[in-house]
Each structure stands twice: as C-alpha cells, then as structure tokens.
Design an enzyme around this catalytic site. Structure first.
Site, short mmCIF file in Angstrom:
data_model
loop_
_atom_site.label_atom_id
_atom_site.label_comp_id
_atom_site.label_asym_id
_atom_site.label_seq_id
_atom_site.Cartn_x
_atom_site.Cartn_y
_atom_site.Cartn_z
N ARG A 29 0.82 -1.22 0.00
CA ARG A 29 0.00 0.00 0.00
C ARG A 29 0.85 1.26 0.00
O ARG A 29 0.43 2.30 -0.51
CB ARG A 29 -0.93 0.01 1.22
CG ARG A 29 -2.03 -1.03 1.16
CD ARG A 29 -3.06 -0.78 2.26
NE ARG A 29 -4.18 -1.70 2.14
CZ ARG A 29 -4.29 -2.85 2.79
NH1 ARG A 29 -3.31 -3.22 3.60
NH2 ARG A 29 -5.33 -3.63 2.65
N LYS A 95 2.63 -15.92 11.07
CA LYS A 95 2.86 -16.84 12.19
C LYS A 95 1.97 -16.41 13.34
O LYS A 95 2.37 -15.61 14.19
CB LYS A 95 4.33 -16.84 12.60
CG LYS A 95 5.29 -17.30 11.51
CD LYS A 95 6.74 -17.17 11.97
CE LYS A 95 7.71 -17.63 10.89
NZ LYS A 95 9.12 -17.49 11.30
N GLY A 123 9.61 -20.92 9.66
CA GLY A 123 10.87 -21.44 10.17
C GLY A 123 11.75 -20.34 10.72
O GLY A 123 11.38 -19.16 10.71
N LYS A 177 5.51 -20.51 18.97
CA LYS A 177 6.86 -20.14 19.42
C LYS A 177 6.93 -18.65 19.74
O LYS A 177 7.74 -18.22 20.58
CB LYS A 177 7.90 -20.54 18.37
CG LYS A 177 7.76 -19.88 17.00
CD LYS A 177 8.46 -18.54 16.90
CE LYS A 177 8.16 -17.88 15.58
NZ LYS A 177 8.76 -16.52 15.49
N SER A 240 14.44 -10.30 17.40
CA SER A 240 13.07 -10.82 17.47
C SER A 240 12.15 -9.77 18.10
O SER A 240 12.36 -9.32 19.23
CB SER A 240 13.04 -12.10 18.32
OG SER A 240 11.71 -12.40 18.72
N ARG A 241 11.10 -9.39 17.36
CA ARG A 241 10.14 -8.41 17.89
C ARG A 241 9.42 -8.97 19.10
O ARG A 241 9.14 -8.23 20.05
CB ARG A 241 9.14 -8.03 16.80
CG ARG A 241 9.74 -7.24 15.66
CD ARG A 241 8.79 -7.11 14.50
NE ARG A 241 8.53 -8.40 13.89
CZ ARG A 241 7.70 -8.59 12.86
NH1 ARG A 241 7.02 -7.58 12.38
NH2 ARG A 241 7.54 -9.79 12.36
N ASN A 242 9.10 -10.25 19.08
CA ASN A 242 8.41 -10.85 20.22
C ASN A 242 9.30 -10.86 21.47
O ASN A 242 8.84 -10.57 22.58
CB ASN A 242 7.95 -12.27 19.87
CG ASN A 242 6.85 -12.26 18.83
OD1 ASN A 242 5.69 -12.05 19.14
ND2 ASN A 242 7.21 -12.50 17.58
#
Length: 312
Positions: A29, A95, A123, A177, A240-242
């Site tokens: 966008r 995910k 993955g 995960k 990793s954002r999480n």
C-alpha cells in the site's frame, strides 16, 4: 512469475532473495520511490523486482502468490480481496492465530479462496538475514501432494526449503513459538537470568507440543525448523520483535505500538483455545495476562513457580 502480497520487512526480503531466479512482483500500500524499506536499513530493492500498488496487477498471471501479511490483518484482507487470489498456489507466511475466530491462517485462506492450493512458509528466519543473502533454512508445508515444484520456485542457493505434509504442525509451531519468545524476553527484561529463560523455553516447548498434537499436528514437526528451530531463534535474539516486546514488559518499559508483535494476540487466542480443550498452558496464559495488563511480572512469575510439583 511470483507475486508477493505485502511489502513489509519479510515480503520485501523474499522479493530481494528471489528476484535473481524468478520474475517477482511486490505489492504494497505504501511503496517508496527510493526502493527502500525502513525495517531493512541498508537493503535496497533491486530493479529486477517489479513494484506495484495495484493489487490486480500484482495478482494477474502470478502463481504462486506469497501472502506476507500480519496474522491479525489476514482475515480482513481475504474478506475484501479473496476473489482475486483464488485458484492458484497461495503461500502464507503469517505466524499466528486469528484473535477473533481462533482460526489458523490456512483455515482463513480456505474460507475465502476455496479452490486455492494452500501452503505455509515458516521457520527460523529474520527478514534482514534473508535480504542480505545469509544462509537460511525454512519449512514449506502443505496438504497438497505436488509440493516439489513450489519448493524449487522458492529456493535459492542460500535459501534452503524443506517440504512437509504437516501443514497443521508447521503453522502451529510458527504461531506458538512467538508466545514462548515473549516469555523468554520477560525473563531477561525482569533480570531473572538465563537459567530462567532456559526453563521457560523448555517448558514452553512442552506446551507447544501438547497443544499442537492435540490439534492434530505431528510431534516431529514441532521438533523441526518450524517449531524448535524458530523457537530457539526468536527466544534468544534482540532482532526478534516478540523477544523485545517481552523484554519491555519484563523491564516495565513502553514498547513501540507501531511494531507488529504476533505473539501478543496469539497468546490470547491460544489461552482461550486451550481452556476450551482443557489443556494446561500456564506459560501461554501468563503471557496473555501480561499482554492485556491483567497481571504484573512479579505476580506472574510467582504463580508459575508455585505450580504443583510433578514429573517432567
């Protein structure tokens, strides 16, 4: 010709990686004329990648189509545009589990695109690594029988794709995960140490297997790239954002709300799903409570550590 729907970090990284072996069209966008993506500093989009803001152009005569969209945005996008996507390979990269319906990405896709062939690409991978040509291995999973051609189309000399017929397991591994990675981040952010993080990762993986196998996944799939491999990566890296989100929760810091954190919504969906199935998911429940502000870190850790003693 491959069409990629979604010009965020992962969709753009795939476009950059695949344009040397395929004709690639990338839809977004808000595409930038300078062919740069803020989430991938220093990575330019090669001229070989055709950029378009027209969804009709991005989907015309493109097979497969890669859906590189956030899990919580997928259902709305499919409701509006599913008619443009049906009847070909659709490769999901989200995910997560839809918070409102509790459905997996493949189930959402099937509802809107009933004649599509559906796969998921998942993955241990960071978009920046893929875009910069770093060696990466992923799982391509589908219930369809003719997966080899798609596997070849999505592979490059440094992007190695393994195929699987356990779509359910691959999807759940990628979604669950993220929840455990948040818990790992909380442990480090709260100053609880690496031993606590290791315990949360290990017991979190047990929860992943418990829920996924109950829902029809194979345990060996969870032990592969799409489960354990991705869990290790996202629970141990600041990329990793999480993990970063969990770290902020643990440290009592504010996290940038503009950054997509799939595990926060997935934790809430998983907690509800597990309760309906009477499956014990204490770490997922804890992450859901923390994400919603229903509990503090000290209280949450005390509850986890005071659970009844039992065999491993």
């Amino acid at each position: 010709m491959i069409g990629i729907i979604g010009a965020g970090a992962f969709g753009t990284a795939l476009a950059v990686a695949l344009c040397g072996t395929q004709q690639v069209t990338l839809w977004g966008r808000r595409l930038r004329k300078e062919r740069q993506v803020p989430q991938l500093p220093g990575v330019g989009i090669p001229d070989a990648v055709q950029l378009t803001g027209s969804l009709a152009a991005a989907t015309a005569n493109r097979d497969p189509l890669v859906l590189a969209l956030p899990a919580q945005a997928l259902r709305g996008f499919l409701s509006a545009h599913g008619h443009l996507l049906d009847g070909r390979w659709l490769v999901n990269t989200a995910k997560g589990i839809d918070l409102e319906t509790g459905e997996s990405p493949s189930t959402l896709i099937r509802s809107s695109c009933p004649t599509a062939r559906i796969a998921t690409l998942t993955g241990p991978s960071f978009a920046a690594d893929i875009a910069r040509g770093m060696p990466t291995a992923l799982t391509l999973a589908s219930d369809e029988s003719d997966l080899e051609t798609l596997q070849r189309d999505l592979s490059t000399p440094v992007l190695r794709i393994y195929r699987s017929d356990d779509l359910r397991g691959a999807e759940l591994g990628g979604a669950l995960k993220n929840v455990v990675a948040i818990a790992a981040g909380v442990a480090i952010g709260a100053g609880l140490g690496d031993s606590a993080r290791a315990a949360l990762i290990t017991r979190g993986f047990a929860e992943m297997v418990r829920l996924a196998t109950t829902l029809g996944a194979r345990p060996e799939t969870l032990a592969g790239l799409s489960g354990l491999g991705d869990l290790v990566l996202t629970s141990t890296s600041d990329l990793s954002r999480n993990f970063r989100y969990g770290h902020a929760l643990g440290a009592g810091q504010t996290f940038d709300s503009s950054i997509t954190v799939e595990g926060a919504a997935t934790a809430q969906a998983v907690s509800v799903l597990a309760q309906r199935r009477d499956i014990a998911m204490p770490i997922a429940d804890a992450v859901a409570a923390l994400a919603q502000g229903h509990a503090g870190v000290a209280e949450t850790m005390e509850n986890l550590m005071s659970r009844p003693l039992k065999e491993e």
